[in-house]
Each structure stands twice: as C-alpha cells, then as structure tokens.
Motif scaffolding. Structure first.
Motif, short mmCIF file in Angstrom:
data_model
loop_
_atom_site.label_atom_id
_atom_site.label_comp_id
_atom_site.label_asym_id
_atom_site.label_seq_id
_atom_site.Cartn_x
_atom_site.Cartn_y
_atom_site.Cartn_z
N SER A 50 0.81 -1.22 0.00
CA SER A 50 0.00 0.00 0.00
C SER A 50 0.84 1.27 0.00
O SER A 50 0.31 2.36 -0.20
CB SER A 50 -0.91 0.02 1.24
N THR A 77 -6.39 2.86 -6.15
CA THR A 77 -7.83 3.08 -6.07
C THR A 77 -8.24 4.50 -6.47
O THR A 77 -9.41 4.77 -6.67
CB THR A 77 -8.33 2.84 -4.64
N LYS A 181 -10.46 -2.06 -2.95
CA LYS A 181 -9.18 -2.61 -2.49
C LYS A 181 -9.09 -4.12 -2.58
O LYS A 181 -8.13 -4.67 -3.11
CB LYS A 181 -8.93 -2.15 -1.04
N CYS A 274 -7.08 5.20 2.66
CA CYS A 274 -7.85 5.97 1.69
C CYS A 274 -8.15 7.36 2.25
O CYS A 274 -8.67 7.49 3.35
CB CYS A 274 -9.15 5.24 1.36
#
Length: 354
Positions: A50, A77, A181, A274
């Motif tokens: 990530s 994303t 995700k 996020c």
C-alpha cells in the motif's frame, strides 16, 4: 525446512505472549513465517503493498529474507494520497499496479461506489450491520439481535448512538473496501495463483487483532488464504524497524522521532489508507483527517465533501455523525490579531494550539 503452525487458533495467553515478545525475537519469528509462506507455495506469492508504514516495513523484510523477485502489488484506487502513489511506484524489486474494475473490466471510481452503495462511516463493522438492517433479508430473530442482543449478550450489536443511520436519506456501507481494495487483489490472485503477504499489525483495531488471535501468522486454507507476518507487531515495533534500518518512508508521515521517554512517533500523518474514508474519524481529535486534508490537499477535499448518495453530500453525512469537516480559518473565524487592543502586552498567540 520449517514447522508450520499446526494449531492455527491461538490460545489467549499465546496471543498476549507474542505481542510482548522482545523485538529481536519478533524479527526472527517474522522472518521464519515469511520463509515458510514462500516455500509452502513454491514461490507463488506476492506482497499486498500500500505504500504505508506497515507495508513498507513488510516489503523491506521480504526483500531481505526472500529477494527482489517477489512482486509488490499496489492497488491504485484513486483514493490514496498522491504522495503515497509516487512513493509506492519507487518500490524496490518487482512492482505491479492493479486497479478496481466492474464485472466488465471497466475502471470504477469511488464516486460511483458511494453513489450506488453509500458512505463509509463509523467503522466497517458498524457499516456492515447498517447495510444488513436496511437492505438485508434478515430473520426477525437476527434483526432483533443486531439491534438489542439476546440471551447470549450484546456483543456484535449496533450501538444505539448509530442506529439513527438506519433511517437517514443516505446509505452507509462498507462496500468501498471490497470493491476498491480487496477485489483488485482477488482478481490478481485468480489470474496468477499467487498468495499474499499482508502488512497487518495488531494495533489496527480490535477486529484485526481478534482475527489474528484466531489464525496466527499464516493461514493456509479457508476463505481467506494469507500471510500476516507482522500480525503481532505493535506500532512501536514498526517505527523502531524504520529507524534502525534507516528505511525511507513516504513524506506524508513526516519524520520518525522519539519522546523523552523513548516512544517513537511520526511528525506527520499517523495513518494513511484511503483519503476519503470516514471509518474511525469520529474517534479522532481535531484536526481530524478531513480538516488536515482541507489544509494540505484542498482540491481533494472539495471533491470529497461534494460526493453524494441519494442527494445528500458527504459533508452533511459526516456532520450529522458529529464529525467536523471545517476549520476556524475555512469558515472565516476572526484571527486574534484582529483585536490587538484586547490582548495583554506579554501575549503570544503561538502559545495557543489552533
């Protein structure tokens, strides 16, 4: 040759023991679990990457334990900090970028997901219960349990303070996590047959710690096959590894420093994930993630606040949940220097925490 964890479900004392193992012992156990996972799957493994602190540490450990050829797979994303995306793309070794798509393989956006399913508010667990209660075909007994509990107790009940979300004009949902995700990684696994290393630590909430306590590091069968070799690490362990290995981390975290008591901390963001996610924001002190975003990424902030579900803006949904989204400056609050005649001679406005 390594011995697998035959009894995956850890006893309560075993989980507690792992959390408080010496740092050096944790390092050895983590590297052992990384090697086990790689050898068990014949090298068909990948890193769920990530760009955050935990996965950066995991990436470094896998690189040093296995090598550069284990793919670091990053799900872009569109919700990550732009600094995180730039940092992730500089990952050492093999790097692969995947994207969320619909069933036809077309790129899908967070705006579309929110519009269809609802806003990510409170927590994944609470949002899932709200979705079930609003749209699920539940038995009367199960519905009553989610609202009030039963003879077994109230574990798993939707808190009374959030039950107003069952009747709002807008929906609340956890679906964004699955679509944005999890699904890209599942698609990658299906196409390649690779099994993931996941950088989850025990500080990431009750549910994740609870899941780790029931599985251990490496889960070889079941619905979710995964390796979580940092599952018993604390944030202090992660930050210590960063410092002792002089590890480069994303700029949004700032610098890693120590308090006089020796506790590590970051001077910037504490968690990334996020940018638009509302999960857990009600627990944050001001300035919360949205208020910080207003100052650091104003264009992203405007997009975020104007997202809609059933005609309601995200800003209004957050406010209804008691989550502040503005700052004094953004709403035109008067500055202290506007009224200098009311200030004592020795007053220093820098002494006030804004």
């Amino acid at each position: 040759m390594f011995i697998k964890e035959d009894d995956l479900k850890l006893q309560e004392w075993e989980f507690a023991q792992r959390k408080y193992l010496p740092y050096e012992t944790k390092l050895i156990l983590t590297k052992t679990r990384i090697k086990e996972w790689y050898e068990n799957w014949g090298g068909d493994v990948y890193i769920s990457y990530s760009g955050g602190l935990d996965s950066t540490v995991l990436l470094d450990l896998v690189r040093k334990t296995i090598g550069d050829y284990v793919p670091a797979v990053f799900s872009n994303t569109g919700l990550e900090f732009p600094e995180i995306v730039r940092f992730a793309r500089k990952a050492s070794g093999e790097y692969i970028e995947v994207y969320p798509t619909d069933k036809k393989g077309k790129r899908i956006t967070f705006k579309q997901v929110v519009n269809q399913y609802g806003f990510p508010l409170i927590s994944k667990e609470a949002a899932l219960k709200i979705q079930k209660l609003r749209h699920g075909n539940l038995s009367e007994r199960y519905r009553n349990y989610l609202l009030n509990g039963d003879e077994r107790g109230k574990f798993g009940v939707l808190a009374k303070k959030w039950q107003f979300l069952l009747t709002t004009q807008f929906d609340t949902s956890e679906m964004c996590c699955h679509i944005m995700k999890k699904n890209p990684f599942r698609k990658y696994e299906k196409e390649t047959g690779c099994k993931p290393y996941i950088g989850v630590t025990q500080d990431e909430g009750f549910m994740r710690a609870h899941q780790y306590a029931h599985t251990g590091c490496n889960v070889y069968d079941g619905n979710t096959i995964k390796s979580q070799p940092l599952g018993f690490w604390t944030r202090q362990d992660v930050l210590r590894y960063v410092v002792e290995n002089d590890l480069l981390i994303c700029s949004v975290y700032g610098d890693v420093k120590q308090t006089p008591c020796g506790e590590y901390y970051t001077t910037g963001e504490q968690r990334t994930g996020c940018m638009f996610c509302g999960f857990g924001t009600h627990l944050e002190r001001c300035p919360n993630r949205f208020q910080r975003m207003l100052n650091t990424h104003p264009k992203h902030y405007q997009i975020c606040m104007n997202l809609e579900n059933n005609g309601v803006k995200y800003r209004d949904a957050l406010t209804l949940c008691g989550i502040e989204v503005d700052t004094w400056r953004s709403i035109g609050q008067m500055e202290i220097e506007d009224f200098p005649e009311y200030m004592p001679d020795d007053f220093n406005k820098n002494d006030i925490v804004s």
